[in-house]
Design a protein around this motif. Structure first.
Motif, PDB file in Angstrom:
ATOM      1  N   LEU A  31      42.241  43.382  49.904  1.00 52.45           N
ATOM      2  CA  LEU A  31      42.538  44.557  48.695  1.00 52.45           C
ATOM      3  C   LEU A  31      43.512  43.788  47.916  1.00 52.45           C
ATOM      4  N   ASP A  32      43.091  43.916  46.543  1.00 51.26           N
ATOM      5  CA  ASP A  32      43.773  43.537  45.545  1.00 51.26           C
ATOM      6  C   ASP A  32      44.266  44.807  44.845  1.00 51.26           C
ATOM      7  N   GLY A  33      45.553  45.172  44.993  1.00 55.43           N
ATOM      8  CA  GLY A  33      46.082  46.438  44.495  1.00 55.43           C
ATOM      9  C   GLY A  33      46.370  46.544  43.172  1.00 55.43           C
ATOM     10  N   THR A  34      46.359  45.529  42.413  1.00 58.91           N
ATOM     11  CA  THR A  34      46.787  45.258  41.086  1.00 58.91           C
ATOM     12  C   THR A  34      45.737  44.460  40.444  1.00 58.91           C
ATOM     13  N   LEU A  35      44.418  44.741  40.057  1.00 55.04           N
ATOM     14  CA  LEU A  35      43.294  44.040  39.817  1.00 55.04           C
ATOM     15  C   LEU A  35      43.699  43.388  38.571  1.00 55.04           C
ATOM     16  N   GLY A  36      43.986  44.293  37.472  1.00 62.35           N
ATOM     17  CA  GLY A  36      44.238  43.250  36.177  1.00 62.35           C
ATOM     18  C   GLY A  36      43.122  42.580  35.727  1.00 62.35           C
ATOM     19  N   ALA A  37      43.374  41.235  35.400  1.00 64.46           N
ATOM     20  CA  ALA A  37      42.259  40.590  34.950  1.00 64.46           C
ATOM     21  C   ALA A  37      41.587  39.685  35.968  1.00 64.46           C
ATOM     22  N   GLY A  38      41.765  40.063  37.105  1.00 66.83           N
ATOM     23  CA  GLY A  38      41.155  39.562  38.450  1.00 66.83           C
ATOM     24  C   GLY A  38      41.379  38.034  38.923  1.00 66.83           C
ATOM     25  N   GLY A  39      42.431  37.696  38.531  1.00 70.90           N
ATOM     26  CA  GLY A  39      42.869  36.318  38.976  1.00 70.90           C
ATOM     27  C   GLY A  39      43.036  36.251  40.687  1.00 70.90           C
ATOM     28  N   TYR A  40      43.702  37.132  41.070  1.00 65.72           N
ATOM     29  CA  TYR A  40      43.843  37.152  42.706  1.00 65.72           C
ATOM     30  C   TYR A  40      42.667  37.595  43.466  1.00 65.72           C
ATOM     31  N   ALA A  41      41.814  38.471  42.953  1.00 69.44           N
ATOM     32  CA  ALA A  41      40.505  39.018  43.485  1.00 69.44           C
ATOM     33  C   ALA A  41      39.413  37.708  43.402  1.00 69.44           C
ATOM     34  N   ARG A  42      39.607  36.904  42.142  1.00 66.77           N
ATOM     35  CA  ARG A  42      38.644  35.761  42.556  1.00 66.77           C
ATOM     36  C   ARG A  42      39.164  34.831  43.242  1.00 66.77           C
ATOM     37  N   GLY A  43      40.472  34.452  43.238  1.00 64.65           N
ATOM     38  CA  GLY A  43      41.079  33.611  44.311  1.00 64.65           C
ATOM     39  C   GLY A  43      40.677  33.819  45.601  1.00 64.65           C
ATOM     40  N   LEU A  44      40.838  34.963  45.886  1.00 61.44           N
ATOM     41  CA  LEU A  44      40.612  35.500  47.394  1.00 61.44           C
ATOM     42  C   LEU A  44      39.228  35.201  47.818  1.00 61.44           C
ATOM     43  N   LEU A  45      38.111  35.534  46.840  1.00 60.32           N
ATOM     44  CA  LEU A  45      36.935  35.403  47.212  1.00 60.32           C
ATOM     45  C   LEU A  45      36.486  33.912  47.089  1.00 60.32           C
ATOM     46  N   ALA A  46      37.084  33.087  46.282  1.00 62.72           N
ATOM     47  CA  ALA A  46      36.892  31.719  46.414  1.00 62.72           C
ATOM     48  C   ALA A  46      37.296  30.909  47.614  1.00 62.72           C
ATOM     49  N   ALA A  47      38.530  31.684  48.272  1.00 62.32           N
ATOM     50  CA  ALA A  47      39.105  30.985  49.322  1.00 62.32           C
ATOM     51  C   ALA A  47      38.563  31.377  50.728  1.00 62.32           C
ATOM     52  N   ILE A  55      41.812  47.604  43.001  1.00 62.44           N
ATOM     53  CA  ILE A  55      42.259  48.531  42.560  1.00 62.44           C
ATOM     54  C   ILE A  55      43.209  48.595  41.418  1.00 62.44           C
ATOM     55  N   ASP A  56      42.836  49.369  40.211  1.00 58.77           N
ATOM     56  CA  ASP A  56      43.929  49.159  39.186  1.00 58.77           C
ATOM     57  C   ASP A  56      43.928  50.646  38.305  1.00 58.77           C
ATOM     58  N   ARG A  57      45.044  50.997  38.122  1.00 58.29           N
ATOM     59  CA  ARG A  57      44.989  52.406  37.317  1.00 58.29           C
ATOM     60  C   ARG A  57      44.874  52.364  35.832  1.00 58.29           C
ATOM     61  N   ASP A  95      41.986  43.444  55.979  1.00 53.51           N
ATOM     62  CA  ASP A  95      42.507  41.936  56.829  1.00 53.51           C
ATOM     63  C   ASP A  95      43.464  41.461  55.761  1.00 53.51           C
ATOM     64  N   GLY A  96      43.454  42.032  54.437  1.00 52.87           N
ATOM     65  CA  GLY A  96      44.769  41.829  53.827  1.00 52.87           C
ATOM     66  C   GLY A  96      45.001  42.462  52.474  1.00 52.87           C
ATOM     67  N   VAL A  97      46.356  42.535  52.057  1.00 49.79           N
ATOM     68  CA  VAL A  97      46.688  43.181  50.820  1.00 49.79           C
ATOM     69  C   VAL A  97      47.560  42.385  49.972  1.00 49.79           C
ATOM     70  N   VAL A  98      47.317  42.327  48.760  1.00 44.56           N
ATOM     71  CA  VAL A  98      47.894  41.719  47.736  1.00 44.56           C
ATOM     72  C   VAL A  98      48.136  42.601  46.530  1.00 44.56           C
ATOM     73  N   LEU A  99      49.592  42.612  46.281  1.00 43.69           N
ATOM     74  CA  LEU A  99      50.180  43.517  45.329  1.00 43.69           C
ATOM     75  C   LEU A  99      51.020  42.410  44.185  1.00 43.69           C
ATOM     76  N   ASP A 100      50.562  42.460  42.868  1.00 40.20           N
ATOM     77  CA  ASP A 100      51.272  41.549  42.021  1.00 40.20           C
ATOM     78  C   ASP A 100      51.895  42.796  41.318  1.00 40.20           C
ATOM     79  N   LEU A 101      53.242  42.913  41.203  1.00 37.23           N
ATOM     80  CA  LEU A 101      53.900  44.063  40.640  1.00 37.23           C
ATOM     81  C   LEU A 101      54.117  43.864  39.173  1.00 37.23           C
ATOM     82  N   GLY A 102      54.520  44.873  38.379  1.00 37.80           N
ATOM     83  CA  GLY A 102      55.222  45.114  37.087  1.00 37.80           C
ATOM     84  C   GLY A 102      53.803  45.034  36.229  1.00 37.80           C
TER      85      GLY A 102
END
Length: 331
Positions: A31-47, A55-57, A95-102
């Protein structure tokens, strides 16, 4: 057979490489809790992640994700909401949670969102584009309330002087733009020396945190991650200033049994089971190459912990180092 790797992200998120190294091997549902432009989500999928829940508000981030993620099919599930409720929004063990704050670069770059003192726009700062804005606070809150926000959320030592100037300026005309607020703050502070941050940096940070209840969201999000993660699941958090990092650090210390136990005069409490194991003993920062490629990475800090088999439980938020104002309830 696994689908093809997702397309490259338009903006590389900070500390992606050390994050992926610290949580390897990446597999299962993340789960990417701060989706934004999707950088972490794409990185996780590629990895190697089988699926990512993003998730994003921010409704703009959600709309963008539905476009760039259209070709990923069931590997990406996009959900509008706040990561403080990530366990409920995920609806399954993780299996994992990533949060990129701010605030995200995408939000800073859009003048109309009102996050940046460097771009003139409406004084907004709402990540969800709902509820009271920064303009509502500076035009309606009392002088003491504004001073408390600037001091507790921005660590601004001249908070009272700035609050007094804001109240005087709004008596002449409502403060509705980022440039006018920036000029008011700058008028209260000395000219910065070469290499120092912009004089309005702390005040804008404080108002953004207040508008979006960021410290409440962070504490609740860490607790939600504890509830959602499977045994062995990874929690990775990237923070950008000392107040955020202090909360993350103390949460991980407390949940690994390494935190303080409050007043030495209080009765001894039963030791709690460790709910996380630390993966990063110290926070990981960017190397010189990343700072040169992405100046936003300069202040970033990464902390990672692994969930144990101990059941999730309540935590005393006074142990997390939240500013006193946040403990009273975010605006």
């Amino acid at each position: 057979m696994m689908p093809a790797d997702p397309p490259a992200a338009p903006h590389v998120p900070v500390l992606l490489a050390p994050l992926l190294e610290a949580v390897a091997p990446v597999e299962g549902v993340w789960l990417d809790g701060t989706l934004g432009a999707g950088g972490y989500a794409r990185g996780l999928l590629a990895a190697g992640a089988h699926r990512v829940i993003g998730i994003d508000r921010d409704p703009l981030a959600i709309d963008m994700a539905r476009q760039w993620g259209a070709g990923l099919g069931p590997r990406l599930r996009v959900v509008r909401g706040t990561f403080s409720e990530l366990d409920t929004l995920a609806g399954e063990p993780l299996d994992g949670v990533v949060l990129d704050l701010g605030v995200s670069s995408m939000q800073l770059d859009l003048a109309e969102r009102g996050f940046s003192f460097a771009k003139d726009g409406p004084l907004d700062m709402r990540m969800s584009q709902e509820g009271p804005s920064a303009a509502d606070i500076v035009n309606q809150a009392s002088e003491s309330e504004i001073a408390d926000i600037l001091f507790h959320y921005g660590e601004e030592r001249q908070s009272r002087r700035i609050a007094r100037a804001i109240v005087a300026a709004r008596a002449e005309a409502p403060i509705t733009t980022t440039l006018r607020l920036s000029e008011i703050v700058q008028s209260c502070l000395p000219r910065p020396k070469p290499g120092q941050s912009h004089p309005a940096t702390r005040s804008f940070q404080a108002l953004r945190i207040a508008v979006n209840a960021e410290f409440h969201q962070l504490a609740a999000g860490l607790e939600a991650a504890e509830r959602a993660l499977k045994p062995g699941g990874m929690l990775a958090v990237v923070s950008f200033h000392s107040l955020e990092d202090r909360i993350v650090k103390r949460f991980m210390q407390a949940r690994t049994g390494r935190g303080g136990h409050g007043s030495r005069h209080a009765p001894m409490a039963e030791p709690e089971p460790a709910r996380f194991d630390l993966i990063t003993r110290k926070a990981i920062g960017p190397d010189e190459a990343e700072c040169a490629a992405n100046p936003r990475a300069r202040s970033a800090l990464l902390r990672v912990a692994r969930r144990t088999e101990a059941p999730a439980g309540p935590i005393d938020r006074t142990r997390l180092g939240l500013p006193a104002l946040a403990l009273k309830g975010d605006r």
